[in-house]
Write an enzyme that holds these catalytic residues in place. Structure first.
Site, PDB file in Angstrom:
ATOM      1  CB  SER A 125      -0.886  -0.009   1.252  1.00 42.84           C
ATOM      2  OG  SER A 125      -1.461   1.245   1.491  1.00 42.84           O
ATOM      3  CE1 TYR A 150      -4.073  -2.227   5.054  1.00 37.51           C
ATOM      4  CE2 TYR A 150      -3.589   0.071   4.586  1.00 37.51           C
ATOM      5  CZ  TYR A 150      -3.805  -1.218   4.152  1.00 37.51           C
ATOM      6  OH  TYR A 150      -3.740  -1.500   2.810  1.00 37.51           O
ATOM      7  CE  LYS A 154      -1.498  -4.235   3.332  1.00 38.07           C
ATOM      8  NZ  LYS A 154      -1.694  -5.630   2.887  1.00 38.07           N
ATOM      9  NE  ARG A 231      -5.784   9.266   1.130  1.00 35.80           N
ATOM     10  CZ  ARG A 231      -5.521  10.354   1.841  1.00 35.80           C
ATOM     11  NH1 ARG A 231      -5.111  11.458   1.234  1.00 35.80           N
ATOM     12  NH2 ARG A 231      -5.679  10.355   3.155  1.00 35.80           N
TER      13      ARG A 231
END
Length: 336
Positions: A125, A150, A154, A231
């Site tokens: 990610s 999270y 990764k 994003r």
């Protein structure tokens, strides 16, 4: 015919990747514990490809079950999606995220080592970069302290894979993706979160469909053109095809190093309000929304420099934000 294991293969990105693998002639085995997916997706994949993947319902956190699977199934490579993936939820449930995302990865790599299985594609990610100093983000950008558990899973996951590759002669590619959205052209598979969506697009489509009262936009005071976070939204089918390109690179022994990583995005940043406007245009729906406070773990802006993945994997995106949102809306309508 190469046999590829896809963990989390009934999830959003996993299911689309299974379809592309089957379209390219691979034999696919799926592992999924159905914690954030539905068994119906297996039938939908079969309807699209006219080929039913081999499916095993098991939890990769249970080491004995993982070993038993590999005792009975010979495979040529793994694409590993099975992980919890919500930034906000990971802040609330860090231990569950570490157990699931790190433990299952270690168990898979141990089986690869013990059985001389090569070729591992890791679902990574852009969160590994945190808030990058420069945009667009290149693969040379420093790995910042993670903004969420999270994101940390990764980062740590990539480190574990790199060290395993060095120690045990494995070959792996981590794909650092940005924000996958959309649905398959057939509208037979798409993003189907169980419960309240943690990602923007399913919340947008569910709000337009009347399932949610209104969309919450987390913060309008970011230093961006309209104050909302930016994003890089990539169509899930484009993303799925990047996994095929990465897998083929490993199978053809064209990787330059035993552990490689690539950014996978469109190279274009869109703000939350840009997404709202695009969605309203393609769906002809007026979207009710309210501005609320920023969300823990969120960053201001992230979008990819895709020149490396384009050069090395000969891959690039084909679908636009409008096309992705149009497919997401059609998918939502099909679920009503």
């Amino acid at each position: 015919m190469k046999k590829i294991l896809v963990t989390g293969g009934l999830g959003f990105i996993g299911s689309h990747t299974v379809v592309e693998l089957q379209n390219e002639g691979f034999e696919v085995v799926i592992i999924d514990n159905l914690s954030n997916s539905k068994i119906d997706v297996l039938n939908s994949i079969t309807e699209i490809t006219h080929k039913k993947p081999d499916f095993h319902q098991l939890d990769l956190r249970v080491k004995s079950d993982v070993k038993n699977f590999f005792d009975h199934t010979k495979i040529d490579g793994i694409i590993h999606f099975a992980a919890f993936k919500a930034v906000g939820e990971s802040v609330e449930k860090p231990l569950e995220y570490y157990e699931n995302n790190i433990g299952s990865l270690v168990y898979l790599l141990q089986e690869m080592r013990d059985r001389n299985i090569d070729n591992f594609i890791f679902s990574s990610s852009c969160t590994v970069y945190g808030q990058a100093d420069e945009l667009p983000i290149t693969e040379n950008a420093p790995i910042k302290p993670a903004e969420s558990p999270y994101g940390n899973t990764k980062q740590v996951g990539e480190e574990i894979i790199k060290e395993a590759c060095n120690a045990h002669n494995l070959n792996a590619i981590a794909l650092r993706y940005f924000n996958p959205i959309g649905a398959h052209d057939s509208i037979k598979i798409g993003e189907l979160p169980l419960g309240v969506p943690q990602n923007l697009i399913p919340f947008v489509t569910q709000t337009a469909a009347g399932i949610r009262k209104e969309l919450s936009i987390f913060g309008d005071d970011y230093p961006t053109h309209d104050g909302t976070a930016i994003r890089d939204y990539i169509h899930v089918v484009d993303l799925a095809k990047a996994h095929i390109a990465a897998l083929q690179r490993l199978l053809d022994k064209k990787n330059a190093n035993n552990f490689e990583f690539f950014n996978v995005g469109t190279g274009k940043g869109s703000s939350v309000l840009d997404v709202v406007k695009s969605f309203e245009k393609v769906s002809s729906q007026k979207l009710p929304y309210k501005i609320v406070g920023r969300r823990a773990g969120d960053i201001t802006a992230a979008y990819a420099d895709t020149s490396l993945v384009s050069k090395e994997l000969n891959w690039k995106t084909e679908k636009t934000l409008d096309e992705a949102l149009d497919s997401a809306w059609k998918w939502q309508e099909s679920q009503l």
